[in-house]
Structure formats: C-alpha cells, structure tokens
Scaffold this motif. Sequence first.
Motif, short mmCIF file in Angstrom:
data_model
loop_
_atom_site.label_atom_id
_atom_site.label_comp_id
_atom_site.label_asym_id
_atom_site.label_seq_id
_atom_site.Cartn_x
_atom_site.Cartn_y
_atom_site.Cartn_z
N ALA A 154 0.83 -1.20 0.00
CA ALA A 154 0.00 0.00 0.00
C ALA A 154 0.87 1.26 0.00
O ALA A 154 0.59 2.23 -0.71
N PHE A 155 1.95 1.24 0.77
CA PHE A 155 2.84 2.41 0.82
C PHE A 155 3.40 2.73 -0.55
O PHE A 155 3.48 3.88 -0.95
N VAL A 156 3.82 1.66 -1.27
CA VAL A 156 4.41 1.89 -2.58
C VAL A 156 3.40 2.54 -3.52
O VAL A 156 3.73 3.43 -4.29
N THR A 157 2.14 2.11 -3.38
CA THR A 157 1.14 2.63 -4.31
C THR A 157 0.72 4.06 -3.98
O THR A 157 0.07 4.71 -4.79
N VAL A 158 1.08 4.54 -2.78
CA VAL A 158 0.68 5.89 -2.40
C VAL A 158 1.22 6.92 -3.36
O VAL A 158 0.65 7.99 -3.55
N SER A 159 2.34 6.58 -4.01
CA SER A 159 2.96 7.53 -4.92
C SER A 159 1.97 8.01 -5.98
O SER A 159 2.15 9.08 -6.55
N ALA A 160 0.91 7.21 -6.22
CA ALA A 160 -0.09 7.63 -7.20
C ALA A 160 -0.75 8.93 -6.79
O ALA A 160 -1.28 9.66 -7.62
N THR A 161 -0.73 9.23 -5.50
CA THR A 161 -1.41 10.45 -5.04
C THR A 161 -0.44 11.63 -4.91
O THR A 161 -0.81 12.67 -4.41
N PHE A 162 0.81 11.44 -5.35
CA PHE A 162 1.82 12.47 -5.12
C PHE A 162 1.71 13.70 -6.01
O PHE A 162 2.23 14.75 -5.69
N GLY A 163 1.06 13.55 -7.15
CA GLY A 163 1.07 14.68 -8.08
C GLY A 163 2.41 14.75 -8.79
O GLY A 163 3.02 13.72 -9.06
#
Lengths: 499, 320
Positions: A154-163
């Motif tokens: 889940a942490f790795v996929t958070v990058s999708a919300t980084f802009g």
Amino acid sequence: MDTLLSLANGFSVAFEPSKLLFCLIGVFLGTAVGVLPGIGPALTVALLLPVTFKLDPAGSLIMFAGIYYGGMYGGSTTAILLNAPGESASLATALEGSKMAKAGRGGPALATAAIGSFVAGLIATIGLAFLAPWLVELAVKFGPWDYFALMIVAFVTVSATFGDSPLRGLTSLFLGMLLGLIGIDKLTGQARLTFGVPELLNGVEVTTLAVGLFAVGEALYVASKRWREPEEIIPIKGSLWMNKQDWKRSWAPWLRGTAFGFPIGALPAGGAEVPTFLSYSTEKKLCKYPEEFGKGAIEGVAGPEAANNASAAGTLVPLLTLGLPTSATAAIMLAGFQQYGLNPGPLLFAEKPDLVWGLIASLFVANVMLVILNLPLIGLWVRLLAIPQPWLYAGILVFATMGTLAVNPSPVELGMLFGFGYLGYLMRRYDYPVAPMVVGLILGPMAEAQLRRALQISLGDPMILLENPISATLLGIAFIALVAPFVMKGLNKFKAAED
Amino acid sequence: MLMSFFKRGAVAAVALAGLTTAAFAQMELKIMAPAAPGGGWDGTARSMQQALTAAGIAKSVQVTNVTGAGGTIGLAQLIGAKGDGHQLMVNGFVMVGAILLNKSPVNLTQTTPIARLTAEALVIVVPTDSPIKNAKDLADRVKADPAKVTWAGGSAGGADHILAALFAEAAGGDPKKINYIPFSGGGEALAAMLGGRVTAGISGYGEFEGQIKAGKLRVVGVSASKRLENAPDAPTLKEGGVNLELLNWRSVVAPPGLSDAQKKDLSGAVEKMVKSKEWAEILKARGWDDAYLASAEFDAFLKNETTRVEKVMKDVGLVK
C-alpha cells in the motif's frame, strides 16, 4: 447445491413483509448517517441496540446490516460534493470525485459511486454466500508479517497520489506518519509525543485530519484567492446521468475494486482503507487517460467506491463464520447478536440457518433498495453545488466543525481541526499534495504495530518476513512496483541513446 | 442538508421511543460510558439505561460516550461535575490500569463509588494441537523461559496483560520478561490463536466460546475461583496448580462531593435495578455474571484492586 438451497430459504425469510420493512428502515437510516460526517453506522447501531432488545432478532439484525451497507453508500456523497470525506474509507473517492463535481460532473460521479457500490455489494455478497468458509480459512492464516507486507504494498502505491513532485509527496507522507506516532503506543502502552495533553493519548483521529486538510483547508484556500482569481464551480455540465463513455470507463474499475475490497475486507485486520488506495493507484496505472487523474477521472471514483463497499461485505465473513468483529460497526453487530443469546461462529450456520441465510439474502435486498433510493437523490444533491460559493464554503465549515464535535466534543479536537485546516491551506498554497499525509496517518501506525508484533512472535528474527510465502510474495510485488518505473526509464534512455 | 438534520432527528426519535415507557419514575439520570460505542463499558451503560427505564426506576436515562485514554478523559469530566447527583459513569478493572499507565492526573479515589455490577472471568487457551495440555504444562514453560512463551491478548496494561504477568509470577518466572503481544480487540488475537502462531491466548470466555466449543481451542484454565456455569468442563487455574484469581469487573461511580442524600438516592436506584427482573434478563442474554457489591464494600474492594494492579504494573515494567 446446499448453499443455493439455503440461500433460497434465506430469500423466503428476507421477503417476509416485516423483514422488508426492517431492511428499508435500515438502508434509509444508513444512507442518512453516512451523509453526515461524525455520525457513523457504528454509533447508529449502538443507539438502536437497546430499542431492538424486544424485537425479533432476525428483523433487527437485518436492519443493522442495512444501516452498515447504507452507511458505506452515503459516505461518498460528501466526499464527492464537498471534498469532505466523512470517513477514511471515502478518502480516495474525494480525490477525483471532488474534481469531477467542480467541473460540473458531480452527477456522473455520484452515479458511478452508487452503481459501483451496487455492483460491488452484489458480487461481494455472492462471495459471502459461497466463499465465506473457504475465505476465512485463508484469512486466519494471515499473520502480522503478512499484514506488514500488505502495508508495504500500500505504501508503494501511495505515490499515485503524489502529483508532480515526489519530494513534496514524500514530505506530506512523512508528516502524516509523524502524526501517526502521537498517542499511546499499542504494544507497550507508553505515551509518545503527547506533551502531557490527555486528549492526545488516543492519537490523531483520521477523520479530523482528513476533514481539516480537505474541507477546511480548501475553504480557506478558496477564500484567500477569491478576489484575485476566483475559481469557478460549474454545478452541472452536460448530462446529470452517466453517458456511454462513463459506463465504458467505469465497469472495469468496479470489478477490480471489488476484487481488492472483498478479500482484504475479510482479513481480520484488513480494513476498508487499504483496498481503496490499492484500487486508486491501479486505476491510475491502467487508465487510458492518465493525464485526467488529478483533474477528475471517473475511474478514480468508480474503483475506490466499489472497493469500500465490497470490503463492508468482506467484514461480514469473519463476523459470521468466526464471530470476529473487524470493524467498529461489526463489533456492535456482534453485541447485537449476543443480546439475543446468539454467538456468531462456526456453529451459528448449523444452529440458526434461517437467521444467517435470511440475513445474507436481505443483504441482496438492501443493495437493490439502496440503489433505488440513491439514484433519484443525485439530482437533489448536485443542486448543493449551485449554492453561491461563499455560502457553500461557509456551510462546509459549519458542517465540518459540527461533525468533528459530534464525534469528540473537546476543545483540543476542535483546535486540531482548524490547525490542520490552516496546514491544508498552506500546503495548497505551496503546492504540496494533502492526500499522502492522511494516507501516512492511516498506514504508518498499522505498519509499525504489525511489524513489531511479527518480530515479537519470531523472537526478534527479521527473516520471518521472507520465510512466509504470503509476506514474501507481497514484499516481492512491492519491490517490483518500486523499481520497475526506474528500470523502464533507464531502458528508455538506453534505447534513446542508441538511436 | 436540511434533509439530513431531519433524518438525524428521526434516529434520535427512534432511540428515544424505547426509553419513555415508565410513567411514574422519579429520577432523570445521565450515564457516561468513557469509551466509544460498541465496547463493554458502552454495552453496560446502555443495558443500565434499558433496565432502569423498563423497571420504572428512572424517568429518563441518557447515555453519553466520552472516548479517550482508557477512559481517563471521561473520568476527568466526571470529577469536574462535582456535586451532580444525576450522573453516573461506568468503569471497571481496565480503568485502574489505564490511570497508572497514562499517569492520569485524576483517579478513582476522587469519585463516589456506587456499586460493582458484573464480573467476567478470563480464560487462558491454547490451539488444540498444542503440546500444552493444562495449566501446569504452561507454567513449566513460563518458568523455564518466560521470553519464549508468546501471549496474545487485548491492549497493553489491560486485564489480559495483567493476567499474563500474574501467571508468570505464580509460575515462578520473571514477569518483566513475559513476551505479551497486544492485539486491537479480541478479534485479531483470536485469529493469531487459530493460526497457531502464539503459545497461548487470553480473553473473556465469551470471546473464545465459539472456537472452544468447535474444538479449535483448548482451555488451559479459567481465572475464577470455581468453574464457569456455561463451561463446566473447563478447569480453573487453581485446579491446575497455579494459584491465581482475576476477575474483569465493571462498576458504576458518581461525581465527588455528593451529599449523603444524593449518594443514597443513586445507590438506591442502582440497587433496585440490580434486583429487577429486567436486569436479570439482560445479564442472562449477554452472558454476564452478577457481581453486585454495594457502595461501602465496593469502596474497599476498589482500594484493594488498585494496590494489586499497581504492584503488577511495576513488576512488569509498565509503570516505573
């Protein structure tokens, strides 16, 4: 075949007029409390418990389940229209949903959320009826190391919300994880970073941070630039309903969201948040129009909404088969079962088949009722956006304040709400994404507790993370997801250099 | 939004409809559950509400939830309501530990004890395929090396944790070295037990009942003085040679500074409630054991338990 027969029996229970009425009351109340931030399904069921003491057990349990499903439906409404996720499970929905609403596409956003919830609820309920005993075997095999590995994915996929900027995204994420350290440490019971303020002992409430950053921060930001560059909100552009293109772009995310939500929801410590994040980032990766993400892509609403509804059905798997409550609402439903002297668990299916299958069948009925109840309301809800901006945002501030106070009537909580609101304003002003911060607050403490539990069980041996097949696989996925983009970039450069 | 306010009103109205059955009652009461809806304290508060109104002892009873810090935030509020004879707060064994653990500025000696209501024995279980057959086997293991025995149970400093520490002490091991793994809620701990990853698990009997009856978990010992009525096959810890007793009790207290008349009114109402048939029905349905102690006895009991818990928490190193 046995299952089908039992389910048919269940439907004969669920279609009794009195049961239908309980179900209707349940979904109605559920939708209402889902829309209000602050009052959630858990509190509602708790309020109703003493009243239902004398009622028929099957009827009241059906009503509770209706409230639970309804709450999951209603939660998306404020997230989409007001950018105020009332619960952590609708955080991912707010990201794209609120952008769609501002662009006049609130109708389709609400519609894809409602229909996605319907589809997910339907599939997940079928899963509950047919796969529950098998799924639960798998779910109890999930150890703390496996949860930790899931959190890493889940942490790795958070990058999708980084802009645009990974650095700003990571800053926001780490700020959230820092907030996650505040409060009583779950494993040793010691207070951390509380500075002697007793209200901080329980940690920072996710909804307080989310409503502060999203709703209050946004209201301040809009107010700050009102005279310079007023932002235009278009209440309705085009059809209120989903067009052909919307359907085409929604159906696959619905199914994928369900595939994330149901199994993770069935895990005793899975929860509804992780599958919504996984769904959001998957849709962003797979979408044919990745440039629309961050500006209002319908996939970003369809997927997470399906995921959070499917996880609600998933939670019922351990509740019914093991008597394990895995969410606040499930815990109160368990109290509901116990008040009738019923003990959910392996024996309940054998001892009270009418009740269990009647409950499962009425989940199907509740789902249908919810979609019928919610679709006509969309037209009403989007009209909220036609309210002049100053009024609308003032309303959001009042709403956010009341919701926070309803959960926890304390001045410290209110101070935190507006502190986070101001922080949210600053982050918007200097172009830092706010979503990773909330994600950090949700995932950070979970990952920490699971890792430490894993190490406590293995007596301090970190190899436990790689020795177990599930955790090893998940960590492998996380590793690939992390390095793949860099490798691809490198290959492309290499190719470019050759040309 | 107006719509939703209306609906919110409807929720409240439905909830209130159940509370106004008694016509000739005298008291108006507020009962605080210092925890979120759904937990044991909340359940106790709402059951009291139900019994007090249904038995006609109180005219209206309002339940409020004040969450946070193991109930000590609620406790601080109660102590702030000095002299208010219409307020009660539910609390229990866990709060005694939480006060010490959180270094709470307020404590239970500042309240007016009204009554102990219920008590629940804890059980220590192992997975069915575990080589540990009884309390003695487990005690031997703990004595040999307390750090190698992993315990799964509820929150740090709670009743489960304290039982694990007392067990180690009774077995002759060092309680400071116990490897106790707190899980959020009995649910997760139960999953860890069923997965066979920890040596032993601790919880209230009710939480493990289904799995015990289904033959997946074996009871090593019950922490009560005699066998449980609903589980006559499960031996007590004492029978297994481990001299240990611990009850997870729940009680009600009132704000400080009450007049004797106020105190008498409140204890009288609670006593009447405990003796009502409505309360008996609730206890039966919920599987709670009646453990009523009137004000004076409860006061003495509370002082005793506080000393005991304080000692354990120091032994384990939770409190310095």
